[in-house]
Design a protein around this motif. Structure first.
Motif, PDB file in Angstrom:
ATOM      1  N   ALA A 310       0.748  -1.197   0.179  1.00 22.37           N
ATOM      2  CA  ALA A 310      -0.050  -0.036  -0.138  1.00 22.37           C
ATOM      3  C   ALA A 310       0.916   1.221  -0.025  1.00 22.37           C
ATOM      4  N   LEU A 311       1.941   1.334   0.683  1.00 24.07           N
ATOM      5  CA  LEU A 311       2.635   2.294   0.900  1.00 24.07           C
ATOM      6  C   LEU A 311       3.563   2.629  -0.419  1.00 24.07           C
ATOM      7  N   ARG A 312       3.874   1.679  -1.118  1.00 27.69           N
ATOM      8  CA  ARG A 312       4.615   1.810  -2.564  1.00 27.69           C
ATOM      9  C   ARG A 312       3.481   2.196  -3.565  1.00 27.69           C
ATOM     10  N   ALA A 313       2.314   1.733  -3.442  1.00 25.32           N
ATOM     11  CA  ALA A 313       1.152   2.375  -4.495  1.00 25.32           C
ATOM     12  C   ALA A 313       1.178   3.859  -3.975  1.00 25.32           C
ATOM     13  N   ALA A 314       1.090   4.290  -2.772  1.00 26.46           N
ATOM     14  CA  ALA A 314       0.913   5.802  -2.458  1.00 26.46           C
ATOM     15  C   ALA A 314       2.021   6.463  -3.150  1.00 26.46           C
ATOM     16  N   ARG A 315       3.438   6.168  -3.032  1.00 26.05           N
ATOM     17  CA  ARG A 315       4.376   6.701  -3.708  1.00 26.05           C
ATOM     18  C   ARG A 315       4.330   6.793  -5.185  1.00 26.05           C
ATOM     19  N   GLU A 316       3.901   5.573  -5.700  1.00 26.10           N
ATOM     20  CA  GLU A 316       3.779   5.640  -7.198  1.00 26.10           C
ATOM     21  C   GLU A 316       2.552   6.705  -7.728  1.00 26.10           C
ATOM     22  N   GLN A 317       1.525   6.628  -6.765  1.00 27.99           N
ATOM     23  CA  GLN A 317       0.645   7.782  -7.233  1.00 27.99           C
ATOM     24  C   GLN A 317       0.634   9.094  -6.741  1.00 27.99           C
ATOM     25  N   GLY A 318       1.829   9.401  -5.964  1.00 36.73           N
ATOM     26  CA  GLY A 318       2.182  10.684  -5.694  1.00 36.73           C
ATOM     27  C   GLY A 318       1.143  11.432  -4.727  1.00 36.73           C
ATOM     28  N   LEU A 319       0.614  10.092  -3.543  1.00 40.58           N
ATOM     29  CA  LEU A 319       0.068  10.517  -2.638  1.00 40.58           C
ATOM     30  C   LEU A 319       0.767  10.528  -1.495  1.00 40.58           C
ATOM     31  N   PRO A 320       0.277  11.207  -0.333  1.00 43.89           N
ATOM     32  CA  PRO A 320       1.115  11.727   0.918  1.00 43.89           C
ATOM     33  C   PRO A 320       1.285  10.606   1.851  1.00 43.89           C
ATOM     34  N   GLY A 321       0.633   9.531   1.806  1.00 45.45           N
ATOM     35  CA  GLY A 321       0.997   8.070   2.667  1.00 45.45           C
ATOM     36  C   GLY A 321      -0.266   7.325   2.474  1.00 45.45           C
ATOM     37  N   VAL A 322      -0.290   6.532   3.715  1.00 48.49           N
ATOM     38  CA  VAL A 322      -1.592   5.493   3.724  1.00 48.49           C
ATOM     39  C   VAL A 322      -2.034   5.438   5.300  1.00 48.49           C
ATOM     40  N   VAL A 323      -3.156   5.208   5.458  1.00 45.12           N
ATOM     41  CA  VAL A 323      -3.740   4.947   6.814  1.00 45.12           C
ATOM     42  C   VAL A 323      -3.904   3.711   7.008  1.00 45.12           C
ATOM     43  N   ALA A 324      -3.335   3.224   8.341  1.00 50.08           N
ATOM     44  CA  ALA A 324      -3.360   2.000   8.926  1.00 50.08           C
ATOM     45  C   ALA A 324      -4.345   1.784   9.674  1.00 50.08           C
ATOM     46  N   LYS A 325      -5.486   0.758   9.418  1.00 52.91           N
ATOM     47  CA  LYS A 325      -6.414   0.588  10.437  1.00 52.91           C
ATOM     48  C   LYS A 325      -6.486  -0.772  10.881  1.00 52.91           C
ATOM     49  N   ARG A 326      -6.540  -0.953  12.354  1.00 56.56           N
ATOM     50  CA  ARG A 326      -6.916  -2.301  12.747  1.00 56.56           C
ATOM     51  C   ARG A 326      -8.137  -2.943  12.339  1.00 56.56           C
ATOM     52  N   LEU A 327      -7.783  -4.322  11.749  1.00 60.48           N
ATOM     53  CA  LEU A 327      -8.790  -4.818  11.535  1.00 60.48           C
ATOM     54  C   LEU A 327     -10.116  -5.163  12.333  1.00 60.48           C
ATOM     55  N   ASP A 328      -9.720  -5.259  13.623  1.00 58.28           N
ATOM     56  CA  ASP A 328     -10.746  -5.380  14.730  1.00 58.28           C
ATOM     57  C   ASP A 328     -11.236  -4.270  15.222  1.00 58.28           C
ATOM     58  N   SER A 329     -10.953  -2.864  14.716  1.00 57.26           N
ATOM     59  CA  SER A 329     -11.179  -1.962  15.395  1.00 57.26           C
ATOM     60  C   SER A 329     -12.501  -1.184  15.066  1.00 57.26           C
ATOM     61  N   PRO A 330     -13.266  -0.780  16.093  1.00 52.36           N
ATOM     62  CA  PRO A 330     -14.605  -0.189  16.046  1.00 52.36           C
ATOM     63  C   PRO A 330     -14.509   1.311  15.435  1.00 52.36           C
ATOM     64  N   TYR A 331     -15.512   1.889  15.184  1.00 49.84           N
ATOM     65  CA  TYR A 331     -15.511   3.311  14.625  1.00 49.84           C
ATOM     66  C   TYR A 331     -15.620   4.260  16.062  1.00 49.84           C
ATOM     67  N   GLU A 332     -14.775   5.130  16.237  1.00 48.54           N
ATOM     68  CA  GLU A 332     -14.873   6.037  17.391  1.00 48.54           C
ATOM     69  C   GLU A 332     -15.097   7.302  16.890  1.00 48.54           C
ATOM     70  N   PRO A 333     -16.419   7.613  16.906  1.00 46.63           N
ATOM     71  CA  PRO A 333     -16.803   9.099  16.425  1.00 46.63           C
ATOM     72  C   PRO A 333     -15.949  10.128  17.306  1.00 46.63           C
ATOM     73  N   GLY A 334     -15.363  11.181  16.506  1.00 44.72           N
ATOM     74  CA  GLY A 334     -14.874  12.297  17.199  1.00 44.72           C
ATOM     75  C   GLY A 334     -13.494  12.036  17.818  1.00 44.72           C
ATOM     76  N   ARG A 335     -12.932  10.781  17.894  1.00 44.14           N
ATOM     77  CA  ARG A 335     -11.706  10.771  18.727  1.00 44.14           C
ATOM     78  C   ARG A 335     -10.517  10.521  17.624  1.00 44.14           C
ATOM     79  N   ARG A 336      -9.476  10.768  17.857  1.00 42.90           N
ATOM     80  CA  ARG A 336      -7.879  10.483  17.294  1.00 42.90           C
ATOM     81  C   ARG A 336      -7.619   9.360  17.989  1.00 42.90           C
ATOM     82  N   SER A 337      -7.604   8.095  17.161  1.00 42.02           N
ATOM     83  CA  SER A 337      -7.363   7.036  17.867  1.00 42.02           C
ATOM     84  C   SER A 337      -6.143   6.150  17.326  1.00 42.02           C
ATOM     85  N   ARG A 338      -5.479   5.490  18.188  1.00 43.33           N
ATOM     86  CA  ARG A 338      -4.428   4.706  17.817  1.00 43.33           C
ATOM     87  C   ARG A 338      -4.753   3.570  17.031  1.00 43.33           C
TER      88      ARG A 338
END
Length: 346
Positions: A310-338
């Protein structure tokens, strides 16, 4: 006997419209025990709406419902009482030519039988038993004794078990800063990081409401996005996404009033069920199941367990990076979460 279809025929030219136009209201004898039928048609005319038609006295009593029948008990939706339609309209679908009355595409959304608990000039109570629509509804005239065209329709039976109303506001969840890809790569999913305007899309009754990351309503700023709601109709859903503009060379720019894309990256509520507590991987499955693909909307791919790719694809497309999301994570409204990590491509 009065001709119940006189107004219907007056509005239509049988030589120009594919709609059924019988010469006069036929005399119909239905078996005494046969349940009356109904149809709900999705009508892409000047504006998207649904037409509810109930078999009654040899014709189809008809109402145009701009936002469709309410799914939430106790909520009123406008229902414009229109002219009676012929029984042949129970199965009609097709393209009514532009310029003709009701010009636009007509498709059958649902059909079935119903039981009438009350039928008066100013109030109709029915229990619908269709393939997609079941419930008890009351239609009532707002002018009294059936005067005028404006009625309302309300669902009166309890909501199905587990049903929740669409939330008025879901604050966006945000990613914490990550220095590098997680070591337990298989436990994460990866999305390309799209620069643009963070937006939450609320889709109901073929209508769209867009709120930006500061909860401001920006629907009017991006009129091209409204067609997504019509394409999704009658699905009701809350989506998390990014508004951006992609040029022919694949480069991203800020969206404009004339052009842009809604890039859907998460699904938070669908058809009466909240998915905030559903693991991210399952939310992505639900989102992919919507098959969002149109001139101004899409669901970008995600990469489970392969952060380096994914990171390689971001570089190739000139995008700033990727967002990694834990597969088991819930959605936490309004929070900046690890549970979400923003990782630069550089």
């Amino acid at each position: 006997m009065a001709d119940r279809l006189e107004e219907y025929r007056r509005r239509r030219d049988a030589a120009r419209t594919p709609e059924p136009v019988p010469e006069r209201t036929p005399r119909r004898r239905r078996p005494a025990r046969a349940a009356p039928r109904f149809v709900i048609q999705q009508h892409h005319a000047r504006s998207l709406h649904w037409d509810l038609r109930l078999e009654h006295d040899g014709v189809l009593a008809s109402w145009a419902v701009p936002r469709g029948l309410p799914r939430e008990p106790g909520r009123n939706h406008l229902a414009v009482h229109t002219e009676d339609h012929p029984m042949e309209y129970l199965t009609f679908s097709g393209e009514i030519p532009a310029g003709e009355y009701g010009g636009g595409r007509m498709t059958v959304h649902d059909t079935g039988t119903y039981r009438a608990e009350k039928w008066r000039d100013d109030e109709v109570i029915v229990v619908l038993d269709g393939e997609r629509t079941k419930g008890r509804y009351v239609l009532f005239a707002t002018g009294g004794r059936g005067r005028g065209r404006d009625w309302m329709v309300r669902r009166t039976d309890p909501a199905p078990a587990g049903w929740t109303p669409m939330p008025e506001l879901v604050r966006p969840m945000r990613a914490a800063e990550g220095k590098r890809l997680p070591r337990d790569a298989d436990a994460w999913g990866y999305e390309l990081r799209w620069p643009g305007v963070r937006a939450m899309a609320y889709v109901s009754g073929g209508r769209l409401r867009l709120l930006d990351g500061d909860d401001a309503d920006v629907t009017g700023a991006y009129p091209w996005a409204r067609a997504m709601a019509e394409e999704l109709a009658p699905t009701e859903v809350v989506l998390d996404g990014v508004l951006a503009r992609i040029d022919p060379a694949g480069r991203l720019h800020p969206p404009t009033r004339r052009d842009g894309q809604f890039l859907a990256v998460d699904l938070l509520w669908l058809e009466g069920v909240s998915s905030l507590d559903v693991p991210y991987a399952q939310r992505r499955d639900l989102l992919d199941g919507l098959a969002l693909a149109g001139p101004h909307w899409q669901t970008p791919p995600w990469f489970p367990g392969v952060g380096a790719d994914a990171l390689r694809a971001a570089r190739e497309q000139g995008l700033p990076g990727v967002v990694a999301k834990r597969l088991d994570s819930p959605y936490e409204p309004g929070r900046r979460s690890r549970h979400w990590l923003s990782i630069d491509a550089s």
